[in-house]
Design a protein around this motif. Structure first.
Motif, PDB file in Angstrom:
ATOM      1  N   VAL A 188       3.709  -7.112   4.482  1.00 40.03           N
ATOM      2  CA  VAL A 188       3.188  -5.680   3.978  1.00 40.03           C
ATOM      3  C   VAL A 188       4.210  -4.754   3.919  1.00 40.03           C
ATOM      4  O   VAL A 188       5.048  -4.620   4.774  1.00 40.03           O
ATOM      5  CB  VAL A 188       2.076  -5.169   5.142  1.00 40.03           C
ATOM      6  CG1 VAL A 188       1.583  -3.871   4.561  1.00 40.03           C
ATOM      7  CG2 VAL A 188       0.837  -6.498   5.113  1.00 40.03           C
ATOM      8  N   ILE A 189       4.447  -4.300   2.740  1.00 34.01           N
ATOM      9  CA  ILE A 189       5.591  -3.309   2.441  1.00 34.01           C
ATOM     10  C   ILE A 189       4.815  -2.059   2.174  1.00 34.01           C
ATOM     11  O   ILE A 189       4.016  -1.934   1.286  1.00 34.01           O
ATOM     12  CB  ILE A 189       6.468  -3.567   1.319  1.00 34.01           C
ATOM     13  CG1 ILE A 189       7.168  -4.943   1.716  1.00 34.01           C
ATOM     14  CG2 ILE A 189       7.705  -2.663   1.414  1.00 34.01           C
ATOM     15  CD1 ILE A 189       7.780  -5.688   0.680  1.00 34.01           C
ATOM     16  N   TYR A 190       5.057  -0.795   3.001  1.00 32.35           N
ATOM     17  CA  TYR A 190       4.277   0.337   2.920  1.00 32.35           C
ATOM     18  C   TYR A 190       5.294   1.247   2.106  1.00 32.35           C
ATOM     19  O   TYR A 190       6.464   1.356   2.586  1.00 32.35           O
ATOM     20  CB  TYR A 190       3.954   1.127   4.219  1.00 32.35           C
ATOM     21  CG  TYR A 190       2.718   0.505   4.678  1.00 32.35           C
ATOM     22  CD1 TYR A 190       1.543   0.677   4.088  1.00 32.35           C
ATOM     23  CD2 TYR A 190       2.906  -0.356   5.932  1.00 32.35           C
ATOM     24  CE1 TYR A 190       0.401   0.328   4.900  1.00 32.35           C
ATOM     25  CE2 TYR A 190       1.742  -0.893   6.298  1.00 32.35           C
ATOM     26  CZ  TYR A 190       0.544  -0.730   6.061  1.00 32.35           C
ATOM     27  OH  TYR A 190      -0.540  -1.144   6.478  1.00 32.35           O
ATOM     28  N   ASP A 191       4.757   1.919   0.935  1.00 28.47           N
ATOM     29  CA  ASP A 191       5.464   2.953   0.427  1.00 28.47           C
ATOM     30  C   ASP A 191       4.838   4.181   1.335  1.00 28.47           C
ATOM     31  O   ASP A 191       3.916   4.699   0.895  1.00 28.47           O
ATOM     32  CB  ASP A 191       5.057   2.910  -1.357  1.00 28.47           C
ATOM     33  CG  ASP A 191       5.884   4.202  -1.825  1.00 28.47           C
ATOM     34  OD1 ASP A 191       6.095   4.864  -1.317  1.00 28.47           O
ATOM     35  OD2 ASP A 191       5.749   3.967  -3.118  1.00 28.47           O
TER      36      ASP A 191
ATOM     37  N   PRO B  78       0.769  -1.113  -0.078  1.00 28.79           N
ATOM     38  CA  PRO B  78       0.098  -0.016   0.045  1.00 28.79           C
ATOM     39  C   PRO B  78       1.000   1.250   0.091  1.00 28.79           C
ATOM     40  O   PRO B  78       2.062   1.124   0.228  1.00 28.79           O
ATOM     41  CB  PRO B  78      -0.563  -0.026   1.201  1.00 28.79           C
ATOM     42  CG  PRO B  78      -0.385  -1.498   2.106  1.00 28.79           C
ATOM     43  CD  PRO B  78       1.047  -1.693   1.444  1.00 28.79           C
ATOM     44  N   VAL B  79       0.097   2.270  -0.328  1.00 29.62           N
ATOM     45  CA  VAL B  79       1.028   3.617  -0.372  1.00 29.62           C
ATOM     46  C   VAL B  79       0.318   4.471   0.702  1.00 29.62           C
ATOM     47  O   VAL B  79      -0.885   4.743   0.476  1.00 29.62           O
ATOM     48  CB  VAL B  79       0.877   4.170  -1.595  1.00 29.62           C
ATOM     49  CG1 VAL B  79       1.710   5.591  -1.664  1.00 29.62           C
ATOM     50  CG2 VAL B  79       1.618   3.323  -2.679  1.00 29.62           C
ATOM     51  N   HIS B  80       0.859   5.152   1.468  1.00 28.56           N
ATOM     52  CA  HIS B  80       0.344   6.476   2.296  1.00 28.56           C
ATOM     53  C   HIS B  80       0.343   7.564   1.306  1.00 28.56           C
ATOM     54  O   HIS B  80       1.075   8.623   1.410  1.00 28.56           O
ATOM     55  CB  HIS B  80       0.746   6.844   3.826  1.00 28.56           C
ATOM     56  CG  HIS B  80       1.090   5.496   4.396  1.00 28.56           C
ATOM     57  ND1 HIS B  80       0.229   4.994   5.089  1.00 28.56           N
ATOM     58  CD2 HIS B  80       2.302   5.003   4.950  1.00 28.56           C
ATOM     59  CE1 HIS B  80       0.604   3.935   5.817  1.00 28.56           C
ATOM     60  NE2 HIS B  80       1.878   3.826   5.908  1.00 28.56           N
ATOM     61  N   VAL B  81      -0.713   7.679   0.399  1.00 26.18           N
ATOM     62  CA  VAL B  81      -0.446   8.417  -0.592  1.00 26.18           C
ATOM     63  C   VAL B  81      -0.857  10.184  -0.011  1.00 26.18           C
ATOM     64  O   VAL B  81      -1.582  10.280   0.786  1.00 26.18           O
ATOM     65  CB  VAL B  81      -1.539   8.387  -1.819  1.00 26.18           C
ATOM     66  CG1 VAL B  81      -2.835   8.346  -1.536  1.00 26.18           C
ATOM     67  CG2 VAL B  81      -1.168   9.123  -3.204  1.00 26.18           C
TER      68      VAL B  81
END
Ligand code: T4K
Length: 370
Positions: free
Chosen positions: A153-156, A129-132
């Motif tokens: 889970v790898i957060y961008d 996922p991305v904390h856009v």
């Protein structure tokens, strides 16, 4: 840059005299990269500022994504969002992984946890996922799904510098989080980035991987890459840490003024701060409803351009609309209605620590049709 141009952002740069002092130290030491003194100090200072246990610096924000996938042996399919900068999906492609796009939650711009489970197949190994715009994803729900199916889970978190939820860093969520310190970010080192992890063993593995896999002068333990940050950038990072809080506060004031002025405008939507969240105001996206506003997104975008206001349409087109990814089964607009709507209506207005009231008024005048 032309004085009459208003850019979407401007780099956070340290005082030149202070930087010169640090350059002098580098020159004296004659140690310019490969885990130098400023590199070590910068990692320690970042752990403290960001409230994370371990961090590994990189030369940009793309290599930590690629390296995290390598370190966790991710393969097969990874569930991700199409509403991001293209580097997110490229990192999967560079690892031979098939991206599976899942639609977003229109309230945050992040991946919609309710749509993740139906995209899981026997080949799925992780969620990215991305904390856009620095808006926190629904991390608890994402973790519950990951735990249920045994996924990583790898957060961008390229946009999530300093973001906290109820006083806790968002960067401690998932298995790892990546940061970008590109010059266009709230906190930058010209180019730069980092990977945040939970334990010392993983930090060691990442440090090997970003240095060609070397675990000593004559031992290579993995097919690593060169992702190291040099001393010149680490020095900028150390100095910028001293002024980043003031920069975030200046951005906050810009956001407050935008919200005050734009709240009454029909057809212009934007997000308010989320309760319990420390935001960094890296971006100020607005969403144009053409019918209600009486002008399409692109008409407004072009009108701003005519006035020298270089707003940006982050993140249009969707990653899934780029030719590299368009053919994927999950890349259809029918599968991604919320992401499509946001991408087709978004304009990121200029926001940065040096934006003057006068420049902000110029931007607002265009939107307020004055
Ligand atoms: N994941 C996500 C979610 C990301 O958003 C990004 C990068 C990454 C991963 C990868 O991280 P990095 O490998 O890049 O560290 C920019 C940035 O290059 C990119 O870092 C960023 N996201 C992306 C959202 O935006 P552009 O193509 O919009 O940059 P550019 O050169 O058009 O600059 C935008 C504006 O900023 C200019 O109009 C003026 C201002 N600017 C820019 C630069 C470079 C300056 O005032 N000074 C400058 O030196 O991509």
């Amino acid at each position: 840059m032309d004085k009459n141009i208003i850019t979407v952002t401007t780099p956070l740069l340290p005082d030149l005299d202070e930087y010169y002092q640090m350059l002098r130290e580098i020159w004296d030491r004659k140690w310019v990269t490969n885990n130098g003194e400023f590199h070590q100090r910068f990692e320690a200072a970042l752990c403290e500022y960001l409230k994370v246990p371990y961090i590994s610096l990189f030369t940009n924000g793309t290599l930590p994504l690629i390296t995290a996938l390598q370190a966790l042996n991710i393969s097969g399919e990874v569930i991700t969002t199409p509403y991001s900068f293209v580097a997110t999906t490229h990192s999967l492609w560079w690892n031979g992984i098939k991206p599976v796009f899942v639609d977003i939650d229109p309230a945050t711009g992040g991946i919609d946890p309710e749509r993740i489970e139906s995209a899981i197949t026997p080949k799925t190994t992780a969620i990215m996922p991305v904390h856009v715009y620095g808006k926190p994803c629904r991390t608890r729900e994402i973790q519950d799904i990951a735990d249920k199916y045994g996924l990583k889970v790898i957060y961008d978190a390229a946009h999530a510098f300093g973001i906290e939820v109820d006083g806790k860093s968002i960067l401690n969520e998932g298995d790892m989080s990546t940061l970008s310190f590109h010059g266009t970010k709230v906190f930058g080192t010209t180019e730069g980035g980092a990977l945040v992890m939970h334990d010392e063993k993983m930090k060691q593995r990442i440090d090997y991987l970003k240095n060609f896999g070397f675990a000593g002068e004559t031992e290579v333990v993995a097919p690593g890459i060169n992702g190291k940050m040099d001393e010149l950038r680490a020095a900028i990072g150390l100095l910028n840490l001293r002024q980043v809080d003031a920069a975030i506060e200046a951005r906050h004031q810009v956001a407050i003024r935008y919200r005050e002025a734009l709240r009454p405008v029909e057809g212009i939507d934007f997000w308010d701060d989320m309760p319990g969240v420390r935001h960094n105001y890296g971006y100020f996206p607005i969403f144009v409803d053409a019918e209600k506003f009486g002008m399409t997104r692109d008409e407004l975008f072009n009108k701003l351009r005519e006035q020298g206001i270089l707003a940006r349409r982050y993140f249009y087109p969707l990653i899934s609309d780029f030719s590299t990814y368009r053919g994927l089964p999950s890349a259809t607009r029918e599968n991604l209605p919320n992401a499509t709507r946001l991408a087709d209506s978004v304009i990121c207005l200029p926001i940065h620590h040096e934006l003057t009231d006068a420049d902000q008024q110029c931007i607002l005048n265009v939107i307020l049709k004055k």
